[in-house]
Design an enzyme around this catalytic site. Structure first.
Site, PDB file in Angstrom:
ATOM      1  N   GLU A  52      -0.784  28.071   1.221  1.00 45.71           N
ATOM      2  CA  GLU A  52      -0.151  28.485   0.043  1.00 45.71           C
ATOM      3  C   GLU A  52      -1.223  28.948  -0.816  1.00 45.71           C
ATOM      4  OE1 GLU A  52       3.691  27.812  -2.995  1.00 45.71           O
ATOM      5  OE2 GLU A  52       2.458  25.986  -2.116  1.00 45.71           O
ATOM      6  N   ALA A  63       2.685  26.812 -10.457  1.00 50.30           N
ATOM      7  CA  ALA A  63       1.580  25.928 -10.914  1.00 50.30           C
ATOM      8  C   ALA A  63       0.361  25.923 -10.046  1.00 50.30           C
ATOM      9  CB  ALA A  63       2.409  24.517 -10.371  1.00 50.30           C
ATOM     10  N   ASN A  82      12.348  30.731  -6.908  1.00 54.04           N
ATOM     11  CA  ASN A  82      11.177  30.258  -7.722  1.00 54.04           C
ATOM     12  C   ASN A  82      10.027  31.185  -7.546  1.00 54.04           C
ATOM     13  OD1 ASN A  82      12.650  27.288  -6.786  1.00 54.04           O
ATOM     14  ND2 ASN A  82      12.447  27.934  -9.004  1.00 54.04           N
ATOM     15  N   HIS A 122      15.171  23.070  -9.424  1.00 60.34           N
ATOM     16  CA  HIS A 122      14.597  24.381  -9.183  1.00 60.34           C
ATOM     17  C   HIS A 122      15.593  25.411  -8.919  1.00 60.34           C
ATOM     18  CE1 HIS A 122      11.167  21.836  -8.116  1.00 60.34           C
ATOM     19  NE2 HIS A 122      10.378  23.028  -8.184  1.00 60.34           N
ATOM     20  N   ASP A 127       8.655  20.627  -1.184  1.00 55.93           N
ATOM     21  CA  ASP A 127       7.302  20.968  -1.932  1.00 55.93           C
ATOM     22  C   ASP A 127       7.020  19.821  -2.957  1.00 55.93           C
ATOM     23  OD1 ASP A 127       5.821  22.758  -3.219  1.00 55.93           O
ATOM     24  OD2 ASP A 127       7.071  23.667  -4.481  1.00 55.93           O
TER      25      ASP A 127
END
Length: 390
Positions: free
Chosen positions: A134, A145, A224, A256, A279
């Site tokens: 990722e 983030a 998101n 979320h 996550d």
């Protein structure tokens, strides 16, 4: 613990199959499901577990998880990986991808090395299935983030090097399809059996269609950190909702994504294209406090992880809690949610022939859950017991 090479009988359970729920027992031999028994017959076995009327489900598969119980996959040590996989085994996860964050080339390489070495040995808890990269090929506009200091355009030379040195380890890669060179990278990755995902992206609907044509088949944490839906420019979200080629991840924690947006996503996607993920970061399973994600400080308050600026920063979610949230806050039933948590994920990873559902001849990757799905009682990976509640 039940070892391979012996037989295991799990009886008095509600068995969640692909097409129905039955009450009965399961016989496991040499790590493989040998019999599904829908009556009171009790074959002999070396080890018997009384399920006491609990739910027996296919083990959960989490393709988007950064850590847990204080460990982070970026630590790149066997000790940390044991910590993470032991914790998530207690939450019903039987397979997972070691998910990175946006970091330096060197830091990412250490994760490939550590994961490759870990997978060569006898994994004592949840099975690592490979790496989910990722970043760092993401959009600064939807950085979330991730650490902006390490963002990079797609680097085919890095990808070629990593896949040559660590064959079969890179399973999933998240990028922003609008970045220069992204379409070329998508084509190359798809040709090399890597699942390509959009995420942390400002891709328009048209760019997403081009990316899907090139081989993109996945969307991370849908809604998101991506361009939202607008009625005149459907955006990244619009493409994910309407393109049946794309599997859509969902973080079902109540923070979320709202229940209404979950309903919109699930009703828009084919039944086999929705995937539950956590996550989860290192804070999962640990108390509120200050944590770290890719060098960025994360504050966890009331179980919700955020950067100091307020951006959501992963989660403290577990798969059993995501399962229960879906059951309590949506109209989907246990069989539906089981597909989202196990079967669909196995299909996306090309593993459904041997895991992801309860069927004769498949691996005994199983989770025994309490009647209200409040917790997990037992977890088995390939017939080996990797967790039992005390």
């Amino acid at each position: 613990m039940e070892q391979q090479g012996r037989s295991l009988l799990i009886n008095h359970v509600k068995i969640v199959l692909e097409d129905r729920i039955v009450e009965g027992s399961i016989l496991v031999r040499d790590g493989i499901i040998a019999q599904i028994i829908e009556d009171s017959e009790q074959p002999e076995a070396d080890h018997i577990v009384d399920g006491q009327g609990k739910w027996l489900l296919p083990g959960f598969i989490d393709v988007h998880v950064h850590g847990g119980f204080g460990g982070d996959f970026m630590d790149a040590t066997a000790e940390s990986y044991d910590t993470i996989t032991k914790f998530h085994a207690s939450q019903g996860t039987t397979g997972m991808l070691a998910t990175t964050v946006t970091a330096s080339q060197e830091a990412i390489e250490t994760v490939f090395q550590a994961t490759s070495e870990y997978m060569k040995n006898d994994m004592p808890y949840t099975a690592l299935l490979g790496v989910h990269l990722e970043g760092p090929f993401l959009s600064i506009k939807w950085i979330g983030a991730q650490n902006p200091a390490f963002l990079s355009p797609p680097r085919l030379d890095w990808l070629q090097d990593w896949t040559e040195r660590y064959p079969g380890i890179l399973k999933l890669l998240t990028l922003a399809p609008e970045n220069e060179g992204a379409i070329e990278a998508i084509k190359w990755l798809a040709d090399h059996n890597v699942v390509v995902a959009c995420g942390h992206t400002d891709a328009t609907y048209e760019v997403m269609k081009e990316a899907a044509d090139a081989g993109l088949t996945h969307a991370v944490h849908t809604y998101n950190a991506m361009r939202p839906l607008h009625h005149r420019e459907p955006g990244t979200v619009g493409a994910v909702l309407t393109d049946d080629r794309i599997y859509a991840e969902l973080i079902a924690d109540g923070h979320h994504v709202s229940p209404g947006a979950i309903k919109l996503l699930a009703s828009s996607k084919p039944a086999d294209k929705l995937i539950l993920i956590t996550d989860a970061i290192s804070a999962a399973g640990r108390p509120d406090g200050l944590y770290d994600l890719g060098g960025l400080p994360v504050i966890v308050q009331d179980g919700v992880a955020r950067l100091q600026e307020g951006n959501l920063a992963g989660s403290s979610l577990t798969m059993i809690n995501a399962f229960r949230y879906m059951l309590e806050h949506t109209d989907y039933n246990v069989m539906d949610i089981s597909r989202y948590a196990s079967g669909n994920t196995a299909k996306q990873l090309g593993m459904f022939e041997h895991t992801g559902s309860i069927a004769i001849g498949k691996q005994a990757d199983l989770v025994l859950a309490e009647p209200d799905f409040s917790s997990v009682s037992h977890t088995w990976v390939n017939g080996k017991q990797v967790y039992e509640a005390k």
